[in-house]
Design an enzyme around this catalytic site. Structure first.
Site, PDB file in Angstrom:
ATOM      1  N   HIS A  74      18.563 -20.392 -69.797  1.00 49.91           N
ATOM      2  CA  HIS A  74      19.443 -21.167 -70.688  1.00 49.91           C
ATOM      3  C   HIS A  74      18.796 -22.500 -71.073  1.00 49.91           C
ATOM      4  CE1 HIS A  74      23.236 -19.093 -71.286  1.00 49.91           C
ATOM      5  NE2 HIS A  74      23.389 -18.849 -70.008  1.00 49.91           N
TER       6      HIS A  74
ATOM      7  N   GLN B 139      25.370 -25.016 -72.008  1.00 44.57           N
ATOM      8  CA  GLN B 139      26.617 -24.260 -72.192  1.00 44.57           C
ATOM      9  C   GLN B 139      27.842 -25.167 -72.315  1.00 44.57           C
ATOM     10  OE1 GLN B 139      25.684 -21.431 -68.795  1.00 44.57           O
ATOM     11  NE2 GLN B 139      26.726 -20.036 -70.181  1.00 44.57           N
TER      12      GLN B 139
ATOM     13  N   CYS C 252      27.358 -13.250 -69.177  1.00 44.92           N
ATOM     14  CA  CYS C 252      27.156 -14.670 -69.462  1.00 44.92           C
ATOM     15  C   CYS C 252      28.460 -15.248 -69.996  1.00 44.92           C
ATOM     16  CB  CYS C 252      26.049 -14.825 -70.507  1.00 44.92           C
ATOM     17  SG  CYS C 252      25.725 -16.538 -70.952  1.00 44.92           S
ATOM     18  N   LEU C 253      28.810 -16.425 -69.520  1.00 37.83           N
ATOM     19  CA  LEU C 253      30.049 -17.070 -69.982  1.00 37.83           C
ATOM     20  C   LEU C 253      29.994 -17.382 -71.473  1.00 37.83           C
ATOM     21  CD1 LEU C 253      30.629 -19.485 -66.967  1.00 37.83           C
ATOM     22  CD2 LEU C 253      31.944 -17.429 -67.510  1.00 37.83           C
TER      23      LEU C 253
ATOM     24  N   GLY D 267      27.582 -19.403 -62.302  1.00 33.46           N
ATOM     25  CA  GLY D 267      26.522 -20.320 -62.694  1.00 33.46           C
ATOM     26  C   GLY D 267      26.813 -20.873 -64.071  1.00 33.46           C
TER      27      GLY D 267
ATOM     28  N   HIS E 273      18.589 -16.516 -64.772  1.00 31.60           N
ATOM     29  CA  HIS E 273      19.498 -16.549 -65.926  1.00 31.60           C
ATOM     30  C   HIS E 273      19.736 -17.998 -66.372  1.00 31.60           C
ATOM     31  CE1 HIS E 273      23.237 -14.987 -68.082  1.00 31.60           C
ATOM     32  NE2 HIS E 273      23.462 -16.292 -68.060  1.00 31.60           N
ATOM     33  N   GLU E 274      19.979 -18.893 -65.395  1.00 34.62           N
ATOM     34  CA  GLU E 274      20.298 -20.288 -65.740  1.00 34.62           C
ATOM     35  C   GLU E 274      19.079 -21.041 -66.260  1.00 34.62           C
ATOM     36  OE1 GLU E 274      23.254 -20.832 -66.117  1.00 34.62           O
ATOM     37  OE2 GLU E 274      24.090 -19.293 -64.819  1.00 34.62           O
TER      38      GLU E 274
HETATM   39 NI    NI Z   1      24.724 -17.474 -69.187  1.00 35.81          NI
END
Ligand code: NI
Length: 181
Positions: free
Chosen positions: A147, A51, A101-102, A46, A143-144
């Site tokens: 963000h 991001q 998380c990226l 995701g 989670h997204e």
């Molecule tokens: Ni994340």
């Protein structure tokens, strides 16, 4: 299409609230394409627009489709593009699991999330959509959407003690790679 640099947790941009998409322009389509490419390159399951530095309410997700008796080495995945997502239902039941998380590379930590959610959104064609999901899909959605409101999973840890680095080259790292969002 182009792979974008992923913004990291210590950059203030990730703490800002993203704006609603008013019109799905060519620029928005390009943003979606870049996000899909960046997510796949990372790799991750995701990615939210902030991001990649765009404060717009756009999310892409690519999650495995769970099927009964499906033991294939490469399970099928499904790509979702969510524009202006709004979570309209959350189960009372919660599930506690590790999350990555990226934007926080190399770490995981334990987060409680609603076991099931329903999200309302526009797809990239501008159609009103609704998606209900449980388990891993529900976790990625939450989670997204976080963000888009400047919230990171590290804000939601059950305890700071659960945040830990993942050893490179281990089985845990391989699993983590499949769960970064
Ligand atoms: Ni994340």
């Amino acid at each position: 299409m182009a792979i974008q640099r992923i913004v990291l947790a210590d950059e203030p941009l990730l703490r800002e609230k993203s704006k609603k998409v008013r019109r799905i322009t060519d620029d928005v389509q390009r943003l979606v394409d870049d996000m899909v490419e960046t997510m796949r390159d990372a790799p991750g399951v995701g990615l939210a627009a902030p991001q990649v530095g765009a404060l717009q309410r756009v999310v892409v997700m690519e999650v495995p489709v769970r099927e009964e008796d499906d033991e294939e080495a490469n399970p099928r995945t499904r790509l979702y593009v969510l524009i202006n997502p709004e979570i309209i239902e959350m189960s009372e039941e919660i599930i506690c699991a590790d999350e990555g998380c990226l934007s926080v590379p190399g770490y995981v930590g334990e987060v409680e999330r609603a076991a099931e959610v329903t999200v309302r959104y526009l797809n990239r064609a501008g159609h009103k959509m609704r998606l209900s999901g449980g388990g891993f899909l529900a976790r990625v959605i939450q989670h997204e959407v976080d963000h888009l409101d400047g919230v990171l999973y590290t804000d939601r840890l059950t305890s700071l003690d659960t945040l830990r680095p993942v050893e490179p080259g281990t089985e845990e790292e391989a699993e983590l790679e499949a769960a970064m969002a």
